[in-house]
Scaffold this active site. Structure first.
Site, mmCIF file in Angstrom:
data_model
loop_
_atom_site.group_PDB
_atom_site.id
_atom_site.type_symbol
_atom_site.label_atom_id
_atom_site.label_comp_id
_atom_site.label_asym_id
_atom_site.label_seq_id
_atom_site.Cartn_x
_atom_site.Cartn_y
_atom_site.Cartn_z
ATOM 1 C CG HIS A 88 -2.011 0.987 1.141
ATOM 2 N ND1 HIS A 88 -1.792 2.333 1.318
ATOM 3 C CD2 HIS A 88 -3.326 0.853 0.846
ATOM 4 C CE1 HIS A 88 -2.933 2.979 1.138
ATOM 5 N NE2 HIS A 88 -3.879 2.104 0.855
ATOM 6 C CD GLU A 137 -5.640 1.540 -2.960
ATOM 7 O OE1 GLU A 137 -6.785 1.580 -2.538
ATOM 8 O OE2 GLU A 137 -4.642 1.535 -2.223
HETATM 9 P P1 PGA Z 1 -9.869 5.583 0.652
HETATM 10 O O1 PGA Z 1 -8.632 4.584 0.846
HETATM 11 O O2 PGA Z 1 -11.038 4.754 0.185
HETATM 12 O O3 PGA Z 1 -10.093 6.172 2.026
HETATM 13 O O4 PGA Z 1 -9.468 6.593 -0.353
HETATM 14 C C1 PGA Z 1 -8.399 3.558 -0.071
HETATM 15 C C2 PGA Z 1 -7.106 2.863 0.261
HETATM 16 O O5 PGA Z 1 -6.147 3.534 0.664
HETATM 17 O O6 PGA Z 1 -7.010 1.634 0.157
#
Ligand code: PGA
Length: 211
Positions: A88, A137
Site C-alpha cells: 500500500h 490506487e
Molecule cells: P480511501 O482509501 O477509500 O479512504 O481513499 C483507499 C485505500 O487507501 O485503500
C-alpha cells in the site's frame, strides 16, 4: 463474474466496530467480501463471521525469526486469513520488499492484493497473475474524495491487461454513490475501500450498489 469488495480499515476500528460488522454486515452471494482490520481484530472477525473473507493489511517479508513486532504469513494463515494487502502506498515500500512479501504470501497460500499507483512494476508481477489481485490506487485519489475518472481507470486497466490477465480492483475514495458510476468500467473486478469501509451502513450500501 462476482465483484470483490475489500474493506481496508487501516489503523482504525475497534472491538465495537467488529461487533457492528459481525451483527449487521449484509452478506450475499452476489459479492465476495474481504474485510481487512488491524492484526489485533483479525481473530475476532474470523471466529464470528461467516460468508466473508478476512484479510491482513500487511505481512512480514520473512518466514520467522528475530524480527520484533512483525507478523508472518504463516501466522496469518493459521488464524484463517485469506488475503493480504501488499505494498500500500501509505507504507512507502520498495519494489524489492513488495516482491519478497508477495512470495511469502504465495508460499503460505495467501492471496496478495498488490497495490500500485502506476503500471511501472506490473511486469514484475506477471508470474503471479492467477494467484494475486492488483489494486490500482492513484495516490491523489486516496482519502481525498477525488475519485479517478472512468477514462483514466479504463486506460490503466487496459495497460495492465496487456501485460497479464490480472483481476483488477480500483481503490481511492470509493463510496456508495460513486460506485454506481465506477461499476460501469468493463474490466473492473471490484474495489478496495478505505474510509467508507468504516461505517457499516455505508459499506452495506457499497455492497448493494456494486451489483
Ligand atoms: P480511501 O482509501 O477509500 O479512504 O481513499 C483507499 C485505500 O487507501 O485503500
Amino acid at each position: 463474474m462476482k465483484k470483490i469488495v475489500v474493506g481496508n480499515w487501516k489503523m482504525n476500528g475497534s472491538l465495537k466496530l467488529c461487533e457492528e460488522f459481525i451483527n449487521h454486515l449484509k452478506v450475499s452471494d452476489a459479492v465476495e467480501i474481504v474485510i481487512c482490520p488491524s492484526f489485533l481484530h483479525i481473530e475476532k472477525l474470523v471466529s464470528h463471521m461467516t460468508g466473508v473473507h478476512i484479510g491482513a493489511q500487511n505481512c512480514s517479508e520473512f518466514n520467522s525469526g528475530s524480527h520484533t513486532g512483525d507478523i508472518s504469513c504463516a501466522m496469518l494463515r493459521e488464524l484463517g486469513v485469506k488475503y493480504v494487502i501488499v505494498g500500500h502506498s501509505e507504507r512507502n515500500e520498495s519494489i524489492n520488499l513488495i516482491l519478497q512479501k508477495i512470495e511469502r504470501c504465495l508460499e503460505n497460500h495467501l492471496i496478495p492484493i498488490i497495490c500500485i499507483d502506476s503500471t511501472e512494476n506490473v511486469r514484475l508481477f506477471k508470474d503471479f497473475e492467477k494467484l494475486s489481485l492488483i489494486a490500482y490506487e492513484p495516490r491523489a485519489s486516496i482519502g481525498s474524495g477525488l475519485v479517478a475518472s472512468n477514462d483514466d481507470i479504463t486506460q490503466t486497466f487496459q495497460d495492465i491487461k496487456s501485460i497479464a490477465n490480472f483481476k483488477i480492483l480500483y481503490g481511492g475514495s470509493v463510496n456508495s454513490q460513486n460506485i454506481v458510476n465506477l461499476k460501469m468500467i468493463h474490466e473492473l473486478n471490484g474495489v478496495l475501500v478505505g474510509g467508507a469501509s468504516l461505517k457499516i451502513d455505508e459499506f452495506n450500501l457499497i455492497l448493494q450498489n456494486i451489483v
